[in-house]
Each structure stands twice: as structure tokens, then as C-alpha cells.
Design a protein around this motif. Structure first.
Motif, PDB file in Angstrom:
ATOM      1  N   ARG A   8       0.710  -1.357   0.412  1.00 26.99           N
ATOM      2  CA  ARG A   8       0.116   0.060   0.039  1.00 26.99           C
ATOM      3  C   ARG A   8       0.648   1.435  -0.338  1.00 26.99           C
ATOM      4  NH1 ARG A   8      -4.107  -0.524   5.075  1.00 26.99           N
ATOM      5  NH2 ARG A   8      -2.076  -1.113   5.575  1.00 26.99           N
ATOM      6  N   TYR A   9       2.075   1.376   1.045  1.00 34.41           N
ATOM      7  CA  TYR A   9       2.406   2.442   0.893  1.00 34.41           C
ATOM      8  C   TYR A   9       4.133   2.105   0.473  1.00 34.41           C
ATOM      9  CZ  TYR A   9      -1.585   3.269   3.889  1.00 34.41           C
ATOM     10  OH  TYR A   9      -2.243   3.596   4.346  1.00 34.41           O
ATOM     11  N   HIS A  10       4.547   3.146  -0.018  1.00 29.99           N
ATOM     12  CA  HIS A  10       6.408   3.676  -0.086  1.00 29.99           C
ATOM     13  C   HIS A  10       7.004   3.757   1.297  1.00 29.99           C
ATOM     14  CE1 HIS A  10       9.608   4.800  -1.867  1.00 29.99           C
ATOM     15  NE2 HIS A  10      10.066   3.693  -2.131  1.00 29.99           N
ATOM     16  N   PHE A  11       8.092   3.999   1.984  1.00 30.56           N
ATOM     17  CA  PHE A  11       8.366   4.604   3.316  1.00 30.56           C
ATOM     18  C   PHE A  11       8.746   6.484   2.418  1.00 30.56           C
ATOM     19  CE2 PHE A  11      12.312   4.151   0.127  1.00 30.56           C
ATOM     20  CZ  PHE A  11      13.517   5.291   0.588  1.00 30.56           C
ATOM     21  N   THR A  12       8.399   6.618   1.592  1.00 29.79           N
ATOM     22  CA  THR A  12       8.636   8.171   1.572  1.00 29.79           C
ATOM     23  C   THR A  12       6.636   8.935   1.500  1.00 29.79           C
ATOM     24  OG1 THR A  12       8.388   8.019  -0.925  1.00 29.79           O
ATOM     25  CG2 THR A  12      10.915   8.184   0.247  1.00 29.79           C
ATOM     26  N   ASP A  13       6.319   7.932   1.689  1.00 29.84           N
ATOM     27  CA  ASP A  13       4.727   8.774   1.679  1.00 29.84           C
ATOM     28  C   ASP A  13       4.570   9.049   2.945  1.00 29.84           C
ATOM     29  OD1 ASP A  13       1.702   8.047   2.459  1.00 29.84           O
ATOM     30  OD2 ASP A  13       1.494   6.836   1.147  1.00 29.84           O
ATOM     31  N   SER A  49       9.868   8.161  12.490  1.00 28.16           N
ATOM     32  CA  SER A  49      10.419   7.600  13.730  1.00 28.16           C
ATOM     33  C   SER A  49      10.433   6.312  14.275  1.00 28.16           C
ATOM     34  CB  SER A  49       9.442   8.157  14.829  1.00 28.16           C
ATOM     35  OG  SER A  49       9.879   9.112  14.428  1.00 28.16           O
ATOM     36  N   PHE A  50       9.762   5.396  13.228  1.00 22.80           N
ATOM     37  CA  PHE A  50       9.800   4.191  12.822  1.00 22.80           C
ATOM     38  C   PHE A  50      10.884   3.693  12.008  1.00 22.80           C
ATOM     39  CE2 PHE A  50       8.032   0.073  10.815  1.00 22.80           C
ATOM     40  CZ  PHE A  50       8.340  -0.853  11.938  1.00 22.80           C
ATOM     41  N   LEU A  51      11.160   4.087  10.857  1.00 20.87           N
ATOM     42  CA  LEU A  51      11.841   3.818   9.868  1.00 20.87           C
ATOM     43  C   LEU A  51      13.154   4.036  10.567  1.00 20.87           C
ATOM     44  CD1 LEU A  51      10.281   5.534   6.540  1.00 20.87           C
ATOM     45  CD2 LEU A  51      10.769   3.137   7.384  1.00 20.87           C
ATOM     46  N   LEU A  52      13.382   4.889  11.532  1.00 19.17           N
ATOM     47  CA  LEU A  52      14.927   5.257  11.820  1.00 19.17           C
ATOM     48  C   LEU A  52      15.019   4.336  13.645  1.00 19.17           C
ATOM     49  CD1 LEU A  52      14.776   9.482  11.742  1.00 19.17           C
ATOM     50  CD2 LEU A  52      16.534   7.084  10.312  1.00 19.17           C
ATOM     51  N   ASP A  53      13.872   3.708  13.599  1.00 20.18           N
ATOM     52  CA  ASP A  53      13.997   2.766  14.943  1.00 20.18           C
ATOM     53  C   ASP A  53      13.555   3.026  16.174  1.00 20.18           C
ATOM     54  OD1 ASP A  53      13.262   0.285  16.363  1.00 20.18           O
ATOM     55  OD2 ASP A  53      15.475  -0.440  16.514  1.00 20.18           O
ATOM     56  N   ALA A  79      12.961  -1.708   5.943  1.00 20.72           N
ATOM     57  CA  ALA A  79      13.747  -2.242   5.163  1.00 20.72           C
ATOM     58  C   ALA A  79      14.618  -1.784   4.097  1.00 20.72           C
ATOM     59  CB  ALA A  79      13.862  -3.969   4.794  1.00 20.72           C
ATOM     60  N   ASP A  80      13.462  -1.574   3.396  1.00 19.06           N
ATOM     61  CA  ASP A  80      13.544  -0.333   2.032  1.00 19.06           C
ATOM     62  C   ASP A  80      14.071   0.658   2.388  1.00 19.06           C
ATOM     63  OD1 ASP A  80      11.983  -2.486   0.982  1.00 19.06           O
ATOM     64  OD2 ASP A  80      10.392  -1.678   0.935  1.00 19.06           O
ATOM     65  N   TYR A  81      14.142   1.542   3.501  1.00 17.69           N
ATOM     66  CA  TYR A  81      14.657   2.391   3.888  1.00 17.69           C
ATOM     67  C   TYR A  81      15.798   2.363   4.241  1.00 17.69           C
ATOM     68  CZ  TYR A  81      15.814   6.180   6.690  1.00 17.69           C
ATOM     69  OH  TYR A  81      17.141   7.396   7.036  1.00 17.69           O
ATOM     70  N   GLU A  82      16.532   0.886   4.811  1.00 17.89           N
ATOM     71  CA  GLU A  82      17.671   1.470   5.095  1.00 17.89           C
ATOM     72  C   GLU A  82      18.715   1.081   3.498  1.00 17.89           C
ATOM     73  OE1 GLU A  82      17.278  -1.953   8.372  1.00 17.89           O
ATOM     74  OE2 GLU A  82      17.245  -0.066  10.224  1.00 17.89           O
ATOM     75  N   LYS A  83      17.978   0.692   2.439  1.00 17.15           N
ATOM     76  CA  LYS A  83      18.930  -0.137   2.007  1.00 17.15           C
ATOM     77  C   LYS A  83      19.455   1.036   0.766  1.00 17.15           C
ATOM     78  CE  LYS A  83      17.304  -3.635  -0.027  1.00 17.15           C
ATOM     79  NZ  LYS A  83      16.525  -5.041  -0.668  1.00 17.15           N
ATOM     80  N   ALA A  84      18.095   2.479   0.843  1.00 22.00           N
ATOM     81  CA  ALA A  84      18.032   2.563  -0.249  1.00 22.00           C
ATOM     82  C   ALA A  84      18.466   4.442   0.775  1.00 22.00           C
ATOM     83  CB  ALA A  84      16.291   4.239   0.083  1.00 22.00           C
ATOM     84  N   ALA A  85      18.470   4.227   1.854  1.00 24.05           N
ATOM     85  CA  ALA A  85      19.771   5.558   2.858  1.00 24.05           C
ATOM     86  C   ALA A  85      20.951   5.409   2.244  1.00 24.05           C
ATOM     87  CB  ALA A  85      19.237   5.313   4.588  1.00 24.05           C
ATOM     88  N   LYS A  86      21.322   4.307   2.091  1.00 22.47           N
ATOM     89  CA  LYS A  86      22.697   3.899   2.071  1.00 22.47           C
ATOM     90  C   LYS A  86      23.062   4.955   0.508  1.00 22.47           C
ATOM     91  CE  LYS A  86      22.712  -0.833   3.825  1.00 22.47           C
ATOM     92  NZ  LYS A  86      22.794  -2.207   3.254  1.00 22.47           N
ATOM     93  N   HIS A  87      22.349   5.101  -0.285  1.00 27.77           N
ATOM     94  CA  HIS A  87      22.436   5.826  -1.788  1.00 27.77           C
ATOM     95  C   HIS A  87      22.067   7.270  -1.793  1.00 27.77           C
ATOM     96  CE1 HIS A  87      23.772   1.981  -3.070  1.00 27.77           C
ATOM     97  NE2 HIS A  87      22.614   1.414  -2.914  1.00 27.77           N
ATOM     98  N   TYR A  90      17.240  10.910   3.106  1.00 29.77           N
ATOM     99  CA  TYR A  90      16.316  11.362   2.736  1.00 29.77           C
ATOM    100  C   TYR A  90      16.060  12.398   3.959  1.00 29.77           C
ATOM    101  CZ  TYR A  90      15.175   8.032  -0.740  1.00 29.77           C
ATOM    102  OH  TYR A  90      15.548   7.114  -1.500  1.00 29.77           O
ATOM    103  N   GLY A  91      17.191  12.632   4.701  1.00 28.77           N
ATOM    104  CA  GLY A  91      16.735  13.769   6.141  1.00 28.77           C
ATOM    105  C   GLY A  91      15.975  13.791   6.949  1.00 28.77           C
TER     106      GLY A  91
END
Length: 89
Positions: A27-32, A38-42, A69-77, A80-81
Motif C-alpha cells: 500500500r505504501y512506499h517509505f516516502t509516503d 521515526s519508526f523507519l529510524l527505529d 528495510a526498504d528505507y535502510e537499503k535506499a538510505a545507503k545511496h 532523505y533527512g
């Protein structure tokens, strides 16, 4: 939670939303804006303070381990601030 659901959650956490090759069913992408940054950053305060005197109740944003997991993978490249934008909603 059944054993199958636990395994599915663990696979989502490790491999993200594209683990089965089809990203369109999520349903969602992590940028939604509805996803908890905060959850994405644990560090969602709603999760951290659960069962304490400072309990904030449930977070009104969407939490999904696969999106983390998607965010952590994308944050390597790309940066996102989200670490700067994290706030209590």
C-alpha cells in the motif's frame, strides 16, 4: 501471531517489500507522508514509551518492517533527512 506470520514478518524485515518480486501489492512506499519516519529510524516514541508512565498510546502513522528495510537499503545511496525531520505526531 502464528509461526507463518512471524516468518513472513522476519522476511519482510530482512528483505523489504520487494522480496517476492512484486512491489505493487504494498500500500505504501517509505516516502509516503502516512508512514512513521521515526519508526523507519527505529526510534518511534510511541513504541519506546509503551508500557511506561509516559505511554503515548498507539502511533497514528503506518509502521511496517518491510518499509524499514526498504528505507535502510535506499538510505545507503541517498540522504532523505529523516533523522532531522523526526517529530512526535
Amino acid at each position: 501471531m502464528s509461526a507463518t506470520e512471524q516468518m513472513r514478518a522476519m522476511l519482510d524485515q530482512l528483505m523489504g517489500t520487494a522480496r517476492e518480486g512484486d512491489e505493487s501489492k504494498h500500500r505504501y512506499h517509505f516516502t509516503d507522508h502516512r508512514v512513521c519516519k521515526s519508526f523507519l529510524l527505529d526510534c518511534c516514541p510511541h513504541d519506546i514509551l509503551a508500557s511506561t508512565r509516559m505511554d503515548l498510546g498507539e502511533c497514528n502513522r503506518y509502521h511496517d518492517l518491510a518499509l524499514r528495510a526498504d528505507y535502510e537499503k535506499a538510505a545507503k545511496h541517498k540522504d532523505y533527512g529523516y533523522d532531522v525531520d523526526v517529530s512526535i505526531d
